[in-house]
Write an enzyme that holds these catalytic residues in place. Sequence first.
Site, mmCIF file in Angstrom:
data_model
loop_
_atom_site.group_PDB
_atom_site.id
_atom_site.type_symbol
_atom_site.label_atom_id
_atom_site.label_comp_id
_atom_site.label_asym_id
_atom_site.label_seq_id
_atom_site.Cartn_x
_atom_site.Cartn_y
_atom_site.Cartn_z
ATOM 1 N N CYS A 47 0.741 -1.197 0.019
ATOM 2 C CA CYS A 47 -0.091 0.017 0.154
ATOM 3 C C CYS A 47 0.787 1.252 0.132
ATOM 4 C CB CYS A 47 -1.087 0.117 1.160
ATOM 5 S SG CYS A 47 -2.037 1.504 1.230
ATOM 6 N N CYS A 51 0.500 4.347 7.125
ATOM 7 C CA CYS A 51 0.121 4.316 8.554
ATOM 8 C C CYS A 51 0.978 3.491 9.162
ATOM 9 C CB CYS A 51 -1.337 3.605 8.245
ATOM 10 S SG CYS A 51 -2.520 4.526 7.044
ATOM 11 N N CYS A 54 0.446 -0.355 10.278
ATOM 12 C CA CYS A 54 -0.137 -1.168 9.230
ATOM 13 C C CYS A 54 1.190 -1.953 8.466
ATOM 14 C CB CYS A 54 -0.809 -0.538 8.268
ATOM 15 S SG CYS A 54 -1.668 -1.637 7.246
ATOM 16 N N CYS A 91 -16.949 -9.061 5.506
ATOM 17 C CA CYS A 91 -16.226 -7.895 5.229
ATOM 18 C C CYS A 91 -14.900 -7.939 4.156
ATOM 19 C CB CYS A 91 -15.774 -7.223 6.643
ATOM 20 S SG CYS A 91 -15.995 -5.631 7.130
ATOM 21 N N CYS A 124 -20.044 -5.738 3.878
ATOM 22 C CA CYS A 124 -19.378 -4.712 4.375
ATOM 23 C C CYS A 124 -17.758 -4.590 3.533
ATOM 24 C CB CYS A 124 -18.902 -4.673 5.664
ATOM 25 S SG CYS A 124 -17.832 -3.513 6.436
ATOM 26 N N CYS A 184 -19.109 2.292 9.162
ATOM 27 C CA CYS A 184 -18.601 1.734 10.187
ATOM 28 C C CYS A 184 -17.303 2.103 10.351
ATOM 29 C CB CYS A 184 -18.372 0.013 9.748
ATOM 30 S SG CYS A 184 -17.198 -0.734 10.750
ATOM 31 N N ARG A 256 -17.768 -3.022 18.198
ATOM 32 C CA ARG A 256 -17.059 -4.324 17.597
ATOM 33 C C ARG A 256 -15.779 -4.514 18.536
ATOM 34 N NH1 ARG A 256 -17.779 -4.568 12.103
ATOM 35 N NH2 ARG A 256 -19.872 -5.239 12.700
HETATM 36 N N1 SAM Z 1 -6.779 0.441 3.397
HETATM 37 C C1 SAM Z 1 -7.966 0.553 3.896
HETATM 38 C C2 SAM Z 1 -8.291 1.810 4.906
HETATM 39 O O1 SAM Z 1 -6.921 2.336 5.429
HETATM 40 O O2 SAM Z 1 -9.338 2.167 5.341
HETATM 41 C C3 SAM Z 1 -8.486 -0.775 4.362
HETATM 42 C C4 SAM Z 1 -7.780 -1.467 5.224
HETATM 43 S S1 SAM Z 1 -7.204 -1.039 6.787
HETATM 44 C C5 SAM Z 1 -6.036 -2.374 6.855
HETATM 45 C C6 SAM Z 1 -8.629 -1.181 7.728
HETATM 46 C C7 SAM Z 1 -8.253 -0.885 9.408
HETATM 47 O O3 SAM Z 1 -7.584 -1.963 9.978
HETATM 48 C C8 SAM Z 1 -7.403 0.326 9.494
HETATM 49 O O4 SAM Z 1 -8.148 1.507 9.594
HETATM 50 C C9 SAM Z 1 -7.154 0.166 11.067
HETATM 51 O O5 SAM Z 1 -7.977 0.508 11.867
HETATM 52 C C10 SAM Z 1 -6.978 -1.591 11.279
HETATM 53 N N2 SAM Z 1 -5.826 -1.975 11.461
HETATM 54 C C11 SAM Z 1 -4.724 -2.154 10.438
HETATM 55 N N3 SAM Z 1 -3.778 -2.613 11.128
HETATM 56 C C12 SAM Z 1 -3.870 -2.616 12.436
HETATM 57 C C13 SAM Z 1 -3.172 -3.121 13.396
HETATM 58 N N4 SAM Z 1 -1.619 -3.732 13.201
HETATM 59 N N5 SAM Z 1 -3.450 -3.187 14.581
HETATM 60 C C14 SAM Z 1 -4.721 -2.848 14.900
HETATM 61 N N6 SAM Z 1 -5.541 -2.172 13.816
HETATM 62 C C15 SAM Z 1 -5.153 -2.443 12.442
HETATM 63 FE FE1 SF4 Z 2 -2.864 1.183 3.565
HETATM 64 FE FE2 SF4 Z 2 -2.897 -0.252 5.984
HETATM 65 FE FE3 SF4 Z 2 -3.147 2.440 5.534
HETATM 66 FE FE4 SF4 Z 2 -5.080 0.861 4.712
HETATM 67 S S1 SF4 Z 2 -4.356 0.940 6.858
HETATM 68 S S2 SF4 Z 2 -4.404 2.936 3.733
HETATM 69 S S3 SF4 Z 2 -3.973 -0.774 3.931
HETATM 70 S S4 SF4 Z 2 -1.368 1.313 5.180
#
Ligand code: SAM
Ligand code: SF4
Length: 323
Positions: A47, A51, A54, A91, A124, A184, A256
Amino acid sequence: MTFDQLSAHYHQPLFDLISESRAVHLSHWRGEEVQRCSLLSIKTGGCSEDCAYCAQSAHYSTAVEREELLSLENVLTAARRARSQGATRFCMGAAWRGVRDGSEKFERVLEIVREVSQLGMEVCVTLGEIGPVEARKLKKAGVTAYNHNIDTSPDFYPEIVTTHTFQNRLNTIAAVQESGMSVCCGGIIGMGESEADRLGMLEVLSNFDPPPESVPINCLMAMPGTPLADQPPVDIFELVRLIAVTRIALPKARVRLAAGRTRISREGQALCFFAGANSIFYGDKLLTAKNPAADVDVALLRELGLHIESKVTINDECLMTKE
Ligand code: SAM
Ligand code: SF4
């Protein structure tokens, strides 16, 4: 709710707080019901966004292997499996910044949604940034709810993400609200944010109009290779307090208990359900991280005397049943 109101609830003695949240919960929900949602990553890793939590970000070197958008057939196989295991909500998540109308990937996602929505589960998706056109088309294709987390307070957000802004997130949420899909939206705790950041996040969520239909509260899964890899686990009583205040501030939302349950004891999870959590992610994998095995979850819910909400579809009529 205002920040001060949220803070007053949060700082009560713990038993007073969870008694209050339980009473709110029981006046809006059947206290013994817990929804199970299944989660599938339809496009993994690589990606563009940074973040800090992530493992799917291309900015960090993690164990996640990139995978292109799954085929319709593979998604349908996973969705049928989830349904047979009792999931009532399916989802699908994609690791990219967002999708735009007119692109090939958006057409493929619409096709996937059209087919999955025939299976009788709520659908979702979490596809990152979208605008009003994409939101309308997703709704028409059969999406029930769009997940887009604000993740933390507006103040702390720039410490966690620099490639897009908190306002970008709010713009997507506004487009989703306008389309009629339910929202959500929740966040993550345990990223190094303060108590005020957690309550600041709840303040934003509780002022959404309409309020979010579901609110995932994630505990950080500290992923090796990410900047937050060494964050300590969240204190269980801080999590329970936050869930209780979420229940009080958003009485009609499904709260949740999302990522991070592998680091929470059975007793801790039981307290979270008592305080107002009424939905879990179910199945042994989240998008890329570990989750408790499905049979372990079923055993825990049974032991607590909680009913597992399951949905049966007969001739296109959905009947809610309980185990
Ligand atoms: N890329 C899209 C976005 O950023 O909205 C969707 C996928 S993203 C992985 C979905 C959510 O997963 C993130 O907004 C975050 O809240 C949660 N998430 C991702 N990595 C995580 C982690 N290591 N621990 C807890 N929550 C996590
Ligand atoms: Fe990309 Fe992960 Fe951020 Fe979603 S949460 S935008 S998958 S880096």
